[in-house]
Design a protein around this motif. Structure first.
Motif, PDB file in Angstrom:
ATOM      1  N   VAL A 127       0.831  -1.205   0.000  1.00  0.00           N
ATOM      2  CA  VAL A 127       0.000   0.000   0.000  1.00  0.00           C
ATOM      3  C   VAL A 127       0.866   1.255   0.000  1.00  0.00           C
ATOM      4  N   VAL A 128       2.021   1.171   0.663  1.00  0.00           N
ATOM      5  CA  VAL A 128       2.908   2.329   0.810  1.00  0.00           C
ATOM      6  C   VAL A 128       3.886   2.449  -0.360  1.00  0.00           C
ATOM      7  N   LEU A 129       4.039   1.383  -1.138  1.00  0.00           N
ATOM      8  CA  LEU A 129       5.031   1.369  -2.223  1.00  0.00           C
ATOM      9  C   LEU A 129       4.989   2.591  -3.138  1.00  0.00           C
ATOM     10  N   PRO A 130       3.812   3.069  -3.569  1.00  0.00           N
ATOM     11  CA  PRO A 130       3.819   4.220  -4.483  1.00  0.00           C
ATOM     12  C   PRO A 130       4.508   5.457  -3.913  1.00  0.00           C
ATOM     13  N   CYS A 131       4.614   5.538  -2.598  1.00  0.00           N
ATOM     14  CA  CYS A 131       5.271   6.691  -1.971  1.00  0.00           C
ATOM     15  C   CYS A 131       6.786   6.573  -1.990  1.00  0.00           C
ATOM     16  N   VAL A 132       7.304   5.375  -2.213  1.00  0.00           N
ATOM     17  CA  VAL A 132       8.746   5.141  -2.130  1.00  0.00           C
ATOM     18  C   VAL A 132       9.381   5.493  -3.466  1.00  0.00           C
ATOM     19  N   THR A 133       9.796   6.738  -3.575  1.00  0.00           N
ATOM     20  CA  THR A 133      10.383   7.241  -4.827  1.00  0.00           C
ATOM     21  C   THR A 133      11.807   7.746  -4.612  1.00  0.00           C
ATOM     22  N   TYR A 134      12.425   7.328  -3.530  1.00  0.00           N
ATOM     23  CA  TYR A 134      13.775   7.779  -3.180  1.00  0.00           C
ATOM     24  C   TYR A 134      14.741   6.604  -3.348  1.00  0.00           C
ATOM     25  N   GLY A 135      15.759   6.805  -4.189  1.00  0.00           N
ATOM     26  CA  GLY A 135      16.630   5.716  -4.583  1.00  0.00           C
ATOM     27  C   GLY A 135      17.302   4.987  -3.446  1.00  0.00           C
ATOM     28  N   HIS A 136      17.663   5.707  -2.382  1.00  0.00           N
ATOM     29  CA  HIS A 136      18.385   5.047  -1.293  1.00  0.00           C
ATOM     30  C   HIS A 136      17.506   4.074  -0.517  1.00  0.00           C
ATOM     31  N   LEU A 137      16.177   4.116  -0.750  1.00  0.00           N
ATOM     32  CA  LEU A 137      15.263   3.207  -0.055  1.00  0.00           C
ATOM     33  C   LEU A 137      14.932   1.955  -0.878  1.00  0.00           C
ATOM     34  N   TYR A 138      15.271   1.957  -2.172  1.00  0.00           N
ATOM     35  CA  TYR A 138      14.920   0.827  -3.029  1.00  0.00           C
ATOM     36  C   TYR A 138      15.474  -0.506  -2.509  1.00  0.00           C
ATOM     37  N   PRO A 139      16.773  -0.590  -2.169  1.00  0.00           N
ATOM     38  CA  PRO A 139      17.291  -1.891  -1.712  1.00  0.00           C
ATOM     39  C   PRO A 139      16.585  -2.412  -0.467  1.00  0.00           C
ATOM     40  N   ALA A 140      16.201  -1.514   0.437  1.00  0.00           N
ATOM     41  CA  ALA A 140      15.501  -1.947   1.656  1.00  0.00           C
ATOM     42  C   ALA A 140      14.151  -2.562   1.319  1.00  0.00           C
ATOM     43  N   VAL A 141      13.406  -1.937   0.397  1.00  0.00           N
ATOM     44  CA  VAL A 141      12.092  -2.456   0.014  1.00  0.00           C
ATOM     45  C   VAL A 141      12.230  -3.836  -0.631  1.00  0.00           C
ATOM     46  N   VAL A 142      13.156  -3.964  -1.566  1.00  0.00           N
ATOM     47  CA  VAL A 142      13.355  -5.256  -2.231  1.00  0.00           C
ATOM     48  C   VAL A 142      13.821  -6.302  -1.215  1.00  0.00           C
ATOM     49  N   GLY A 143      14.685  -5.888  -0.284  1.00  0.00           N
ATOM     50  CA  GLY A 143      15.152  -6.807   0.749  1.00  0.00           C
ATOM     51  C   GLY A 143      14.024  -7.299   1.637  1.00  0.00           C
ATOM     52  N   VAL A 144      13.087  -6.427   1.967  1.00  0.00           N
ATOM     53  CA  VAL A 144      11.938  -6.835   2.777  1.00  0.00           C
ATOM     54  C   VAL A 144      11.118  -7.885   2.026  1.00  0.00           C
ATOM     55  N   PHE A 145      10.890  -7.647   0.738  1.00  0.00           N
ATOM     56  CA  PHE A 145      10.122  -8.629  -0.037  1.00  0.00           C
ATOM     57  C   PHE A 145      10.813  -9.988  -0.053  1.00  0.00           C
ATOM     58  N   VAL A 146      12.100 -10.006  -0.355  1.00  0.00           N
ATOM     59  CA  VAL A 146      12.818 -11.281  -0.438  1.00  0.00           C
ATOM     60  C   VAL A 146      12.770 -12.002   0.909  1.00  0.00           C
ATOM     61  N   HIS A 147      12.935 -11.252   1.993  1.00  0.00           N
ATOM     62  CA  HIS A 147      12.892 -11.866   3.316  1.00  0.00           C
ATOM     63  C   HIS A 147      11.517 -12.474   3.596  1.00  0.00           C
ATOM     64  N   LEU A 148      10.452 -11.770   3.234  1.00  0.00           N
ATOM     65  CA  LEU A 148       9.104 -12.278   3.474  1.00  0.00           C
ATOM     66  C   LEU A 148       8.779 -13.459   2.567  1.00  0.00           C
ATOM     67  N   LEU A 149       9.312 -13.452   1.353  1.00  0.00           N
ATOM     68  CA  LEU A 149       9.107 -14.590   0.455  1.00  0.00           C
ATOM     69  C   LEU A 149       9.747 -15.854   1.017  1.00  0.00           C
ATOM     70  N   MET A 150      10.847 -15.681   1.758  1.00  0.00           N
ATOM     71  CA  MET A 150      11.556 -16.811   2.354  1.00  0.00           C
ATOM     72  C   MET A 150      11.045 -17.139   3.759  1.00  0.00           C
ATOM     73  N   ASP A 151       9.938 -16.509   4.165  1.00  0.00           N
ATOM     74  CA  ASP A 151       9.420 -16.674   5.523  1.00  0.00           C
ATOM     75  C   ASP A 151       9.040 -18.129   5.797  1.00  0.00           C
ATOM     76  N   LYS A 152       9.109 -18.519   7.070  1.00  0.00           N
ATOM     77  CA  LYS A 152       8.781 -19.894   7.453  1.00  0.00           C
ATOM     78  C   LYS A 152       7.278 -20.119   7.619  1.00  0.00           C
ATOM     79  N   HIS A 153       6.497 -19.035   7.659  1.00  0.00           N
ATOM     80  CA  HIS A 153       5.061 -19.152   7.868  1.00  0.00           C
ATOM     81  C   HIS A 153       4.341 -19.147   6.521  1.00  0.00           C
TER      82      HIS A 153
END
Length: 361
Positions: A127-153
């Motif tokens: 929901v918040v993704l459209p607000c993330v338009t600052y380059g230094h935040l891109y790796p953090a967002v992608v990292g969160v997705f990858v971590h959640l994709l690998m979640d144990k639940h």
């Protein structure tokens, strides 16, 4: 039901910012361990405030301090509420400071020990993704997705794959980081997992499924953004070209959202240019020939597909254990989709030579 409207009234109308901030804290901490229904009541009240009274300045001054207290709270129900509040306040995330604060919270809570908190993250960050338009935040967002994709639940993984990932692809396209951030990260994790022990087949299957979902988007993106010099060199024919030598259009393009771009008709001519360089001895392989083109005729998206995409896929395919049939089937499906999407010429002149060269070396 009676306290919430009173607290909202004070937050909306009191002249002192400090008092409004205190009342916002009371509103967010009204219940010791808020259940889903109680959290929804708080969010509904906050949504009305967001629509009628709040602004970016007020969110920063009056909401972030009590919100950060919730993030650090010992009860997971309150931490889950903190994440959901970010989604409700999203319309006011118009400053770099607010967006950065939100991403930091998502980044912290994606590692939370409670599955319900991680579920809140995977449902709210899109929901918040459209607000993330600052380059230094891109790796953090992608990292969160990858971590959640690998979640144990399983419930977290399901939402990450079916809900978060399509929105991540659309956001990455809009920010121009589809290849350099999202797909590059997926391939990096894929190859790292193939190198690690113990072998994690289920996680590898998830990554391959993500890549399969991404292929129509990759093709549409590449063929919808053709550089002017390439268009001038390879003008679009009057009618769309069928898949080379197949007599059929590419199904993956027809199915992709938004339809095929103008580059579909000239992709094969461009690939012929690459492969002709290889055949004439200008370059040692078809994939590396992409970088040997005249600088004025560069087509970065397609050239990424002929190099990093295929190189990574081939390396991963050759590293799979033959005994893992489920993983082998996922990879076969992905490779078939790539070849079907990009067509026989791409398969013959790019994919197969890369396989042969990689096996030899």
């Amino acid at each position: 039901e009676t306290v919430l409207p009173l607290l909202a009234l004070v937050v909306r109308a009191h002249p002192e910012p400090a008092t409004r901030r205190t009342m916002m804290g009371f509103l967010l901490n009204l219940h010791k361990r808020p259940n889903l229904e109680q959290r929804q009541s708080i969010l509904s009240c906050l949504s009305e405030l967001s629509d009628t009274a709040l602004s970016a300045a007020r969110v920063e001054e009056e909401c972030m301090v009590p919100l950060l207290a919730l993030v650090r709270h010992k009860y997971p129900e309150r931490r889950a509420l903190a994440v959901a509040v970010l989604g409700t306040l999203q319309p006011h995330f118009t400053t770099e400071k607010l967006v950065s604060s939100a991403v930091v919270i998502f980044r912290q809570l994606c590692f939370d020990s409670s599955a319900q908190v991680r579920e809140a993250v995977v449902q709210t960050l899109p929901v918040v993704l459209p607000c993330v338009t600052y380059g230094h935040l891109y790796p953090a967002v992608v990292g969160v997705f990858v971590h959640l994709l690998m979640d144990k639940h399983p419930s977290v993984v399901k939402v990450a794959l079916q809900y978060f990932f399509p929105k991540l692809l659309a956001w990455a396209e809009s920010q121009g980081i589809l290849y350099t951030q999202v797909l590059h990260s997926l391939f990096t994790v894929l190859l790292e997992l193939l190198d690690s022990t113990p072998f994690e087949s289920l996680r590898l299957q998830l990554l391959l499924e993500c890549l399969s979902m991404a292929m129509p988007v990759v093709f549409r993106n590449a063929t919808a953004h053709v550089p002017a010099a390439v268009l001038a060199r390879f003008p679009v024919p009057p009618a769309p070209l069928p898949g080379p030598r197949s007599g059929q259009s590419r199904p993956a393009v027809q199915a992709s959202q938004g339809g095929a771009g103008p580059g579909v008709a000239i992709l094969d001519a461009f690939l012929e240019q690459i492969t002709s360089l290889s055949r004439s001895g200008t370059s040692s392989s078809s994939s590396s020939s992409a970088s040997s083109l005249d600088p004025s005729l560069q087509w970065p998206a397609v050239q990424w597909c002929t190099t990093e995409l295929i190189d990574s896929l081939v390396r991963a395919a050759l590293a799979l254990p033959p005994s893992d049939t489920a993983l082998q089937e996922k990879m076969a499906t992905l490779l078939a989709l790539v070849m079907q999407t990009f067509g026989p010429l791409f398969t013959q002149e790019i994919v197969l030579p890369t396989f042969i060269a990689t096996m030899v070396t």
